[in-house]
Motif scaffolding. Structure first.
Motif, PDB file in Angstrom:
ATOM      1  N   PRO A 107       0.807  -1.233   0.000  1.00  0.00           N
ATOM      2  CA  PRO A 107       0.000   0.000   0.000  1.00  0.00           C
ATOM      3  C   PRO A 107       0.833   1.272   0.000  1.00  0.00           C
ATOM      4  O   PRO A 107       0.407   2.294  -0.536  1.00  0.00           O
ATOM      5  CB  PRO A 107      -0.848  -0.127   1.273  1.00  0.00           C
ATOM      6  CG  PRO A 107      -0.163  -1.125   2.108  1.00  0.00           C
ATOM      7  CD  PRO A 107       0.501  -2.063   1.196  1.00  0.00           C
ATOM      8  N   LEU A 108       2.049   1.227   0.621  1.00  0.00           N
ATOM      9  CA  LEU A 108       2.879   2.435   0.616  1.00  0.00           C
ATOM     10  C   LEU A 108       3.414   2.755  -0.778  1.00  0.00           C
ATOM     11  O   LEU A 108       3.740   3.906  -1.072  1.00  0.00           O
ATOM     12  CB  LEU A 108       4.048   2.275   1.605  1.00  0.00           C
ATOM     13  CG  LEU A 108       3.696   2.267   3.090  1.00  0.00           C
ATOM     14  CD1 LEU A 108       4.932   2.036   3.933  1.00  0.00           C
ATOM     15  CD2 LEU A 108       3.023   3.580   3.492  1.00  0.00           C
ATOM     16  N   GLU A 109       3.529   1.745  -1.618  1.00  0.00           N
ATOM     17  CA  GLU A 109       3.971   2.010  -2.992  1.00  0.00           C
ATOM     18  C   GLU A 109       2.954   2.818  -3.793  1.00  0.00           C
ATOM     19  O   GLU A 109       3.297   3.445  -4.801  1.00  0.00           O
ATOM     20  CB  GLU A 109       4.239   0.682  -3.712  1.00  0.00           C
ATOM     21  CG  GLU A 109       5.572   0.056  -3.365  1.00  0.00           C
ATOM     22  CD  GLU A 109       5.841  -1.211  -4.156  1.00  0.00           C
ATOM     23  OE1 GLU A 109       7.011  -1.489  -4.426  1.00  0.00           O
ATOM     24  OE2 GLU A 109       4.871  -1.901  -4.514  1.00  0.00           O
ATOM     25  N   LEU A 110       1.684   2.807  -3.346  1.00  0.00           N
ATOM     26  CA  LEU A 110       0.670   3.613  -4.049  1.00  0.00           C
ATOM     27  C   LEU A 110       0.932   5.102  -3.938  1.00  0.00           C
ATOM     28  O   LEU A 110       0.494   5.887  -4.784  1.00  0.00           O
ATOM     29  CB  LEU A 110      -0.726   3.306  -3.478  1.00  0.00           C
ATOM     30  CG  LEU A 110      -1.294   1.919  -3.754  1.00  0.00           C
ATOM     31  CD1 LEU A 110      -2.587   1.735  -2.980  1.00  0.00           C
ATOM     32  CD2 LEU A 110      -1.549   1.737  -5.247  1.00  0.00           C
ATOM     33  N   VAL A 111       1.649   5.508  -2.870  1.00  0.00           N
ATOM     34  CA  VAL A 111       1.926   6.939  -2.677  1.00  0.00           C
ATOM     35  C   VAL A 111       2.743   7.478  -3.840  1.00  0.00           C
ATOM     36  O   VAL A 111       2.597   8.639  -4.246  1.00  0.00           O
ATOM     37  CB  VAL A 111       2.642   7.160  -1.326  1.00  0.00           C
ATOM     38  CG1 VAL A 111       2.915   8.636  -1.091  1.00  0.00           C
ATOM     39  CG2 VAL A 111       1.799   6.609  -0.191  1.00  0.00           C
ATOM     40  N   GLU A 112       3.611   6.647  -4.401  1.00  0.00           N
ATOM     41  CA  GLU A 112       4.439   7.091  -5.540  1.00  0.00           C
ATOM     42  C   GLU A 112       3.574   7.452  -6.743  1.00  0.00           C
ATOM     43  O   GLU A 112       3.872   8.411  -7.470  1.00  0.00           O
ATOM     44  CB  GLU A 112       5.416   5.982  -5.905  1.00  0.00           C
ATOM     45  CG  GLU A 112       6.400   6.367  -7.018  1.00  0.00           C
ATOM     46  CD  GLU A 112       7.348   5.235  -7.347  1.00  0.00           C
ATOM     47  OE1 GLU A 112       8.199   5.439  -8.227  1.00  0.00           O
ATOM     48  OE2 GLU A 112       7.229   4.162  -6.718  1.00  0.00           O
ATOM     49  N   LYS A 113       2.471   6.708  -6.955  1.00  0.00           N
ATOM     50  CA  LYS A 113       1.583   7.006  -8.076  1.00  0.00           C
ATOM     51  C   LYS A 113       0.685   8.194  -7.782  1.00  0.00           C
ATOM     52  O   LYS A 113       0.414   9.001  -8.667  1.00  0.00           O
ATOM     53  CB  LYS A 113       0.717   5.781  -8.392  1.00  0.00           C
ATOM     54  CG  LYS A 113       1.521   4.573  -8.836  1.00  0.00           C
ATOM     55  CD  LYS A 113       0.612   3.388  -9.084  1.00  0.00           C
ATOM     56  CE  LYS A 113       1.413   2.151  -9.496  1.00  0.00           C
ATOM     57  NZ  LYS A 113       0.541   0.966  -9.697  1.00  0.00           N
ATOM     58  N   LEU A 114       0.219   8.285  -6.514  1.00  0.00           N
ATOM     59  CA  LEU A 114      -0.707   9.363  -6.168  1.00  0.00           C
ATOM     60  C   LEU A 114      -0.007  10.695  -5.969  1.00  0.00           C
ATOM     61  O   LEU A 114      -0.585  11.738  -6.247  1.00  0.00           O
ATOM     62  CB  LEU A 114      -1.487   8.988  -4.898  1.00  0.00           C
ATOM     63  CG  LEU A 114      -2.340   7.717  -4.994  1.00  0.00           C
ATOM     64  CD1 LEU A 114      -2.924   7.371  -3.644  1.00  0.00           C
ATOM     65  CD2 LEU A 114      -3.456   7.895  -6.020  1.00  0.00           C
ATOM     66  N   CYS A 115       1.223  10.683  -5.485  1.00  0.00           N
ATOM     67  CA  CYS A 115       1.974  11.911  -5.209  1.00  0.00           C
ATOM     68  C   CYS A 115       3.319  11.817  -5.928  1.00  0.00           C
ATOM     69  O   CYS A 115       4.220  11.092  -5.475  1.00  0.00           O
ATOM     70  CB  CYS A 115       2.160  12.081  -3.697  1.00  0.00           C
ATOM     71  SG  CYS A 115       2.941  13.653  -3.245  1.00  0.00           S
ATOM     72  N   PRO A 116       3.503  12.502  -7.039  1.00  0.00           N
ATOM     73  CA  PRO A 116       4.777  12.398  -7.778  1.00  0.00           C
ATOM     74  C   PRO A 116       5.994  12.887  -6.992  1.00  0.00           C
ATOM     75  O   PRO A 116       7.121  12.530  -7.320  1.00  0.00           O
ATOM     76  CB  PRO A 116       4.545  13.285  -9.009  1.00  0.00           C
ATOM     77  CG  PRO A 116       3.060  13.387  -9.155  1.00  0.00           C
ATOM     78  CD  PRO A 116       2.531  13.335  -7.766  1.00  0.00           C
ATOM     79  N   GLU A 117       5.786  13.695  -5.954  1.00  0.00           N
ATOM     80  CA  GLU A 117       6.922  14.196  -5.175  1.00  0.00           C
ATOM     81  C   GLU A 117       7.650  13.078  -4.440  1.00  0.00           C
ATOM     82  O   GLU A 117       8.837  13.220  -4.113  1.00  0.00           O
ATOM     83  CB  GLU A 117       6.433  15.242  -4.177  1.00  0.00           C
ATOM     84  CG  GLU A 117       5.841  16.491  -4.847  1.00  0.00           C
ATOM     85  CD  GLU A 117       5.296  17.455  -3.824  1.00  0.00           C
ATOM     86  OE1 GLU A 117       5.362  17.122  -2.620  1.00  0.00           O
ATOM     87  OE2 GLU A 117       4.816  18.536  -4.216  1.00  0.00           O
ATOM     88  N   SER A 118       6.939  11.980  -4.143  1.00  0.00           N
ATOM     89  CA  SER A 118       7.534  10.883  -3.382  1.00  0.00           C
ATOM     90  C   SER A 118       8.260   9.873  -4.266  1.00  0.00           C
ATOM     91  O   SER A 118       8.640   8.806  -3.776  1.00  0.00           O
ATOM     92  CB  SER A 118       6.450  10.169  -2.579  1.00  0.00           C
ATOM     93  OG  SER A 118       5.520   9.566  -3.456  1.00  0.00           O
ATOM     94  N   ALA A 119       8.429  10.163  -5.551  1.00  0.00           N
ATOM     95  CA  ALA A 119       9.090   9.210  -6.453  1.00  0.00           C
ATOM     96  C   ALA A 119      10.553   9.014  -6.065  1.00  0.00           C
ATOM     97  O   ALA A 119      11.077   7.891  -6.073  1.00  0.00           O
ATOM     98  CB  ALA A 119       8.970   9.691  -7.895  1.00  0.00           C
ATOM     99  N   ASP A 120      11.240  10.120  -5.726  1.00  0.00           N
ATOM    100  CA  ASP A 120      12.650  10.016  -5.333  1.00  0.00           C
ATOM    101  C   ASP A 120      12.810   9.176  -4.068  1.00  0.00           C
ATOM    102  O   ASP A 120      13.761   8.391  -3.939  1.00  0.00           O
ATOM    103  CB  ASP A 120      13.228  11.414  -5.108  1.00  0.00           C
ATOM    104  CG  ASP A 120      13.226  12.225  -6.396  1.00  0.00           C
ATOM    105  OD1 ASP A 120      13.283  11.615  -7.480  1.00  0.00           O
ATOM    106  OD2 ASP A 120      13.165  13.463  -6.309  1.00  0.00           O
TER     107      ASP A 120
END
Length: 613
Positions: A107-120
């Motif tokens: 579920p924490l990997e979904l944050v990368e898709k929902l919030c592009p700032e967390s990609a790094d």
């Protein structure tokens, strides 16, 4: 299991420390809720209370410590353990060939898709060599998010999309219920903490998450006084105020930089468009010059052709006039001959009338001769009409010759009758023969004239045909000239269109110049606003959080404080106001809910929000 462990720990703490009344009441309330509701709701309430305690203890201990926290700090470790239990609550088990897997990394990997700032952040966690399990990656991700002070933001983005979380969590999970949004609101307070955690050197895969309740069981005798609490709240408010100022200023600086970049891009685009427009105008001017030259050449050639055609038509008219004069002269000659014949016929008629009185037998012949004369007069009248029309002259001459032949035959009959009746009329008959011979000679002459007239008519026909051909040529030339004139008109319309396009391009250039001037004005205004923002920033940095003892009256209305008129801090500027001067509330970046703001800050913040929008 967590609720049971929490209950057992609470009961043991009550037996060991009987003077801790708070935990005893908590255990009683938990036991009551266990009896009333289902185990999922009990677990949610227990985890929510544990999260509250862990966040409160972590914030208080970090503020009393006064330095950045590391990974060995116990309250911080317990906070991560409680947060991990909250995220694991109601998590679905994924079955595979190896066994069952229950990890919060999915579920924490979904944050990368929902919030592009967390990609790094996600890529850095994946690139860590020491992490092998999903639980270790999730723990590293939480550590890095806490150092970035973005735990609350990322969790808010994740919890807002419960439709996606339903794939990983059961319906009664803490993240899927209202308790998850409450925990997100509590996580906002962790922005006060400064942490420096080393993730690479730790073994995050094999750590065991056990909650230590001894940190949260406090002795009332060792609690701090109310003054310490007020100091802590004042320090927290000052820190929130400073962070809010920094965020506001950073937002204004980024907005201004974005505006400057957009203005520079638009300026470059306008310069490129101007250069393209100037190139196009030059090309259109060259094409206009070429069209003008072609137009002059076409006009000169058309004028020359018109002059040549006019000269040819004049020459043809002169030849036609000359031929018409020749025909008129021949017509006059024929008319004169006709008049002479008419005069001779009149003389013959008179002689015949004189001879009628000689003999009655000759009367019949004379009547016939009179009839013939009348017929000849009719034919002469027809000849007049035929002479008026040059084309029918041959037919008239042919009819005339036939009439004359009939007349000769009748004369021969009359002569035979005369020979039978009287021999004395031989002289007259001889005279009539002589006259008839003369008439025949004249008829032969007329036939010669007729043949000459026919030859001339044929020549005239040929000339007319040649004239018709020349007229057709002239008509073709005129059609060609008309087509050329139409082409010239089309070229003129194209010239008008090109002029209109030129005007439009000139208008576009003027509009672009005006736009550039306006952009320059906007740039100057933005620079002035930057200077104003810098001055405001300098002025705001000078503000400080006033203490309650320093203020004796309201800063705005200058009224003294009393028991009825209480003191209230403005969360934006830090000054102290009365209730009437600070009754407004606004949402600030450092506070999850709307807080008290003075009237001056309220108006300034509204103006800034309106200008930014």
């Amino acid at each position: 299991k967590l609720s049971l462990s929490f209950l057992s720990a609470a009961t043991l703490s009550v037996h060991r420390h009987s003077h801790w009344s708070v935990c005893h009441s908590c255990s009683q309330s938990v036991s009551r809720t266990c009896r009333r509701s289902d185990p999922m709701s009990v677990e949610r309430s227990n985890l929510l209370s544990m999260m509250k305690l862990s966040i409160k203890v972590l914030i208080q201990s970090s503020l009393s410590l006064g330095r950045t926290l590391d990974s060995e700090y116990p309250p911080l470790q317990q906070f991560f353990v409680v947060l991990e239990h909250c995220l694991k609550h109601g998590l679905k088990v994924k079955k595979s060939f190896i066994g069952q897997n229950k990890s919060i990394w999915a579920p924490l990997e979904l944050v990368e898709k929902l919030c592009p700032e967390s990609a790094d952040l996600a890529t850095s966690v994946r690139d860590m060599p020491g992490l092998k399990t999903g639980l270790g990656r999730a723990r590293a991700w939480l550590h890095l998010a806490l150092m970035q002070k973005k735990v609350a933001d990322y969790m808010k983005v994740l919890i807002n999309r419960r439709d996606l979380l339903s794939e990983f969590y059961e319906p009664g999970a803490l993240v899927m219920e209202e308790e998850g949004s409450v925990i997100v609101g509590m996580l906002v307070g962790l922005n006060v903490i400064d942490a420096n955690l080393c993730v690479k050197g730790e073994d995050l895969d094999s750590q065991v998450g056990i909650i230590d309740f001894s940190l949260y069981l406090k002795d009332p005798q060792t609690t701090e006084s109310t003054q310490d609490d007020s100091k802590m709240t004042a320090i927290l408010d000052q820190k929130h105020y400073i962070e809010e100022l920094n965020r506001h200023l950073s937002c204004t600086v980024t907005d201004l930089q974005a505006k400057m970049d957009s203005l520079e891009k638009t300026n470059c685009k306008l310069i490129e468009e101007l250069s393209a427009a100037t190139d196009r105008i030059n090309a259109l001017r060259e094409e206009q010059d070429q069209l003008r030259q072609e137009n002059t050449n076409i006009l000169q050639s058309s004028q020359r052709k018109e002059e040549v055609t006019l000269q040819d038509s004049q020459v043809e008219l002169e030849t036609y006039r000359q031929s018409r004069q020749g025909l008129d002269e021949m017509y006059n000659v024929v008319w004169k001959q006709y008049k002479e014949e008419k005069r001779i016929r009149q003389e013959l008629q008179k002689e015949l009338e004189l001879q009628v009185g000689l003999k009655q037998e000759m009367e019949v012949a004379m009547k016939l001769l009179e009839k013939d004369i009348h017929e000849k007069q009719d034919t002469l009248a027809a000849l007049r009409q035929q002479l008026d029309q040059v084309k029918t002259l041959n037919l008239q001459m042919f009819n005339k010759s036939q009439v004359l032949k009939l007349y000769i035959c009748r004369l021969q009959n009359s002569e035979s009758q005369r020979k039978n009746t009287e021999q004395g009329q031989k002289d007259l008959h001889s005279e009539m023969k002589e006259r008839v011979d003369s008439l025949q000679k004249r008829l032969t002459d007329l036939d010669v004239l007729r043949s000459g007239l026919e030859a001339e008519l044929s020549k005239e026909k040929e000339q007319r045909q040649s004239l018709q051909r020349e007229l057709q040529r002239e008509q073709d030339n005129t059609t060609e000239l008309r087509t050329q004139l139409q082409q010239l008109q089309g070229l003129q319309t194209e010239l008008l269109d090109l002029r209109q396009e030129k005007k439009q391009l000139q208008q576009l250039c003027e509009e672009q110049e005006q736009a550039l001037q306006e952009m320059g004005l906007h740039l100057s205004q933005s620079k002035l606003k930057m200077e104003d923002f810098k001055e405001v920033n300098k002025a705001l940095k000078g503000h400080a959080w006033l203490k309650d003892d320093e203020a004796t009256q309201c800063k705005q209305c200058q009224k003294e404080f009393s028991i009825s008129r209480r003191k209230h801090h403005c969360r934006n500027c830090g000054d102290i106001y009365c209730n009437s001067c600070s009754s407004n509330e606004l949402a600030l970046p450092s506070y999850p809910k709307p807080v008290r703001v003075c009237d001056i800050c309220h108006s300034l913040l509204l103006q800034r929000s309106s200008t930014s929008s």
